[in-house]
Design a protein around this motif. Sequence first.
Motif, PDB file in Angstrom:
ATOM      1  N   GLN A 158      26.399   8.790  22.463  1.00  0.00           N
ATOM      2  CA  GLN A 158      25.024   9.275  22.577  1.00  0.00           C
ATOM      3  C   GLN A 158      24.667   9.671  24.004  1.00  0.00           C
ATOM      4  N   GLY A 159      25.644   9.703  24.864  1.00  0.00           N
ATOM      5  CA  GLY A 159      25.402  10.054  26.246  1.00  0.00           C
ATOM      6  C   GLY A 159      25.984   9.011  27.189  1.00  0.00           C
ATOM      7  N   ILE A 160      25.563   9.095  28.461  1.00  0.00           N
ATOM      8  CA  ILE A 160      26.008   8.153  29.485  1.00  0.00           C
ATOM      9  C   ILE A 160      24.804   7.319  29.914  1.00  0.00           C
ATOM     10  N   TYR A 161      24.984   5.971  29.891  1.00  0.00           N
ATOM     11  CA  TYR A 161      23.902   5.061  30.252  1.00  0.00           C
ATOM     12  C   TYR A 161      24.107   4.587  31.688  1.00  0.00           C
ATOM     13  N   ARG A 162      22.984   4.465  32.379  1.00  0.00           N
ATOM     14  CA  ARG A 162      23.021   3.873  33.711  1.00  0.00           C
ATOM     15  C   ARG A 162      21.980   2.769  33.784  1.00  0.00           C
ATOM     16  N   MET A 163      22.387   1.597  34.319  1.00  0.00           N
ATOM     17  CA  MET A 163      21.460   0.488  34.490  1.00  0.00           C
ATOM     18  C   MET A 163      21.839  -0.295  35.725  1.00  0.00           C
ATOM     19  N   ALA A 164      20.856  -0.924  36.322  1.00  0.00           N
ATOM     20  CA  ALA A 164      21.090  -1.681  37.545  1.00  0.00           C
ATOM     21  C   ALA A 164      21.911  -2.932  37.246  1.00  0.00           C
ATOM     22  N   ARG A 165      22.860  -3.197  38.122  1.00  0.00           N
ATOM     23  CA  ARG A 165      23.675  -4.398  37.939  1.00  0.00           C
ATOM     24  C   ARG A 165      22.800  -5.655  38.040  1.00  0.00           C
ATOM     25  N   SER A 166      21.780  -5.613  38.866  1.00  0.00           N
ATOM     26  CA  SER A 166      20.884  -6.773  38.993  1.00  0.00           C
ATOM     27  C   SER A 166      20.142  -7.051  37.685  1.00  0.00           C
ATOM     28  N   ASP A 167      19.822  -5.975  36.935  1.00  0.00           N
ATOM     29  CA  ASP A 167      19.172  -6.176  35.638  1.00  0.00           C
ATOM     30  C   ASP A 167      20.109  -6.874  34.659  1.00  0.00           C
ATOM     31  N   ASP A 180      16.202  -1.606  32.071  1.00  0.00           N
ATOM     32  CA  ASP A 180      15.621  -0.272  32.270  1.00  0.00           C
ATOM     33  C   ASP A 180      16.788   0.696  32.397  1.00  0.00           C
ATOM     34  N   ALA A 181      17.136   1.300  31.282  1.00  0.00           N
ATOM     35  CA  ALA A 181      18.346   2.132  31.234  1.00  0.00           C
ATOM     36  C   ALA A 181      17.984   3.605  31.328  1.00  0.00           C
ATOM     37  N   LEU A 182      18.805   4.341  32.056  1.00  0.00           N
ATOM     38  CA  LEU A 182      18.729   5.792  32.130  1.00  0.00           C
ATOM     39  C   LEU A 182      19.803   6.367  31.213  1.00  0.00           C
ATOM     40  N   VAL A 183      19.427   7.375  30.415  1.00  0.00           N
ATOM     41  CA  VAL A 183      20.355   7.984  29.468  1.00  0.00           C
ATOM     42  C   VAL A 183      20.545   9.454  29.846  1.00  0.00           C
ATOM     43  N   ALA A 315       4.900   3.211  28.407  1.00  0.00           N
ATOM     44  CA  ALA A 315       5.920   4.254  28.348  1.00  0.00           C
ATOM     45  C   ALA A 315       6.760   4.245  29.619  1.00  0.00           C
ATOM     46  N   ALA A 316       7.985   4.786  29.475  1.00  0.00           N
ATOM     47  CA  ALA A 316       8.898   4.961  30.600  1.00  0.00           C
ATOM     48  C   ALA A 316       9.269   6.431  30.695  1.00  0.00           C
ATOM     49  N   ASN A 317       9.472   6.896  31.936  1.00  0.00           N
ATOM     50  CA  ASN A 317       9.845   8.302  32.119  1.00  0.00           C
ATOM     51  C   ASN A 317      11.331   8.501  31.863  1.00  0.00           C
ATOM     52  N   ASN A 318      11.838   9.665  32.179  1.00  0.00           N
ATOM     53  CA  ASN A 318      13.229   9.994  31.883  1.00  0.00           C
ATOM     54  C   ASN A 318      14.224   9.134  32.645  1.00  0.00           C
ATOM     55  N   ASP A 319      13.807   8.512  33.745  1.00  0.00           N
ATOM     56  CA  ASP A 319      14.700   7.651  34.518  1.00  0.00           C
ATOM     57  C   ASP A 319      14.437   6.166  34.277  1.00  0.00           C
ATOM     58  N   GLY A 320      13.670   5.852  33.242  1.00  0.00           N
ATOM     59  CA  GLY A 320      13.479   4.453  32.872  1.00  0.00           C
ATOM     60  C   GLY A 320      12.442   3.722  33.692  1.00  0.00           C
ATOM     61  N   ILE A 321      11.556   4.425  34.397  1.00  0.00           N
ATOM     62  CA  ILE A 321      10.487   3.806  35.160  1.00  0.00           C
ATOM     63  C   ILE A 321       9.285   3.620  34.234  1.00  0.00           C
ATOM     64  N   TRP A 322       8.841   2.369  34.061  1.00  0.00           N
ATOM     65  CA  TRP A 322       7.812   2.057  33.073  1.00  0.00           C
ATOM     66  C   TRP A 322       6.413   2.015  33.698  1.00  0.00           C
ATOM     67  N   ASN A 323       5.478   2.479  32.929  1.00  0.00           N
ATOM     68  CA  ASN A 323       4.063   2.283  33.229  1.00  0.00           C
ATOM     69  C   ASN A 323       3.605   1.104  32.375  1.00  0.00           C
ATOM     70  N   GLU A 324       3.572  -0.076  32.971  1.00  0.00           N
ATOM     71  CA  GLU A 324       3.266  -1.286  32.216  1.00  0.00           C
ATOM     72  C   GLU A 324       1.794  -1.385  31.853  1.00  0.00           C
TER      73      GLU A 324
END
Length: 464
Positions: A158-167, A180-183, A315-324
């Motif tokens: 489904q694509g390539i996922y990116r997530m912070a190692r700290s997460d 918070d994953a980026l797809v 919601a979160a934007n395309n890079d996984g940044i959330w508006n809590e």
Amino acid sequence: MSRLQNGVVESLSLGSEWVPYDLEEDRDGTLWVVGRGVWRMEEGELVREARFSDVVEARFAHEASNGDLWIGTRRGLYRRRQGAWRRYTLDDGLMSEHFVSVYEDARGVLFFGTHGGGLHRFEEERFFVYTRDHGLPGEGIWRILEDDLGFVWMSSDQGIYRMARSDLDGIAAGTRARLDALVLTETDGMPSAECSSGSPGGWKMQDGTLWFPTIKGPAIIDPSTFSLNERPPPVRIKRVMADGEALALDGTASIAPDARMVEIHYAALSYVASEKNRYRYRLEGYDRDWIEADRRRFATYTNLPPGTYTFRVVAANNDGIWNEAGATYQFRVSASWYELWWLRVLGALLAGGIFAFMVYYRKKWREARETARALRKEQERTVAQSRQLAEQAQRLQEIDRFKSRFFTNLSHEFRTPITLIHALVDDLLAERAGTLSEEARSQLEVVCRNTRRLEHLVDQLLDL
């Protein structure tokens, strides 16, 4: 499979259907070959490992920093330590037995990608599994790579996922709830979102770039030049419908009690790859937890009970940044006449009264039953006592009759001889048989007195 030795290419045949997936040389210099079975090179010849059947399809072999050899197959995960093999299955806490890839970081933590079972982490002899519940976009992981900036990259269909190692570390430690994953997909320049699951399914080059094969060619990522959309997207409630009828967006809307379906439409106002915006929502007063809507931009509720509700969406934007903070919408579902609170209270009181009466009646019925049972037992005891007294009275009467007969017979038996004796003594004292001496008269008078005494005693016995 072919071998290059001393400038000569030699073909190693292991069967027409046998295809190697991965090669691994351990610290002892042993070459391990995995595919349809597991083989090791000994004295220039490939020898099948007896632990594995040739029907077990192995996908990778990896020697860990501590010397353990790991082999992932379609039927579980195998570890070889000091010559002994151990197989890990679902019984050991795995979510899947179909393993595809492996990655070991600088600390010796192992990450295993599976086919549909999420991302498995092995640390300190314990498995931890990342799934969609933790925010993993997909549960099929073909390849795992780590860049130099603290991010982990994973390829999938489904694509390539990116997530912070700290997460990832925070979720395993219990200090973080979600990833918070980026797809990355075709909209980010990939030839295709469907990556290859072959071996290797990706590679980190010396310059830090990451190469992932797709079904339409390689996708090349340079993490150092990768831009990040750090602006949280504004969130808006766009439309609210109750059985197809639009409701006002300001104030607290009122919904009729017979409304069957409520639809709430929302949107994140981020137009940089807006198709990657993600949402989660919750209806306070109804939903216990947040609902992961992914890219869906509406929520539907049916047959809501009467009450006041607050709908929240983030919601979160395309890079996984959330508006809590997100957006909220409050509405009230009116109650039908049979759902009015005072009617419910009245019904509850009536039901409580009926229940209390039934409890009271049942209690009295039990008491009456116990009283009747006690009276019956007392009556039975009285009858038994009366019968016993009657029997005793009858026995006493028989004893009295026997006593009367006994004393009567005894008295007559005594009285007759005493009377005869007394008569004879009287004749002798009257000297009808001749003159008596004084001594004889004295003795006869003694006999006469005693016979009278005996007669008196017999009379008393007869009176008794």
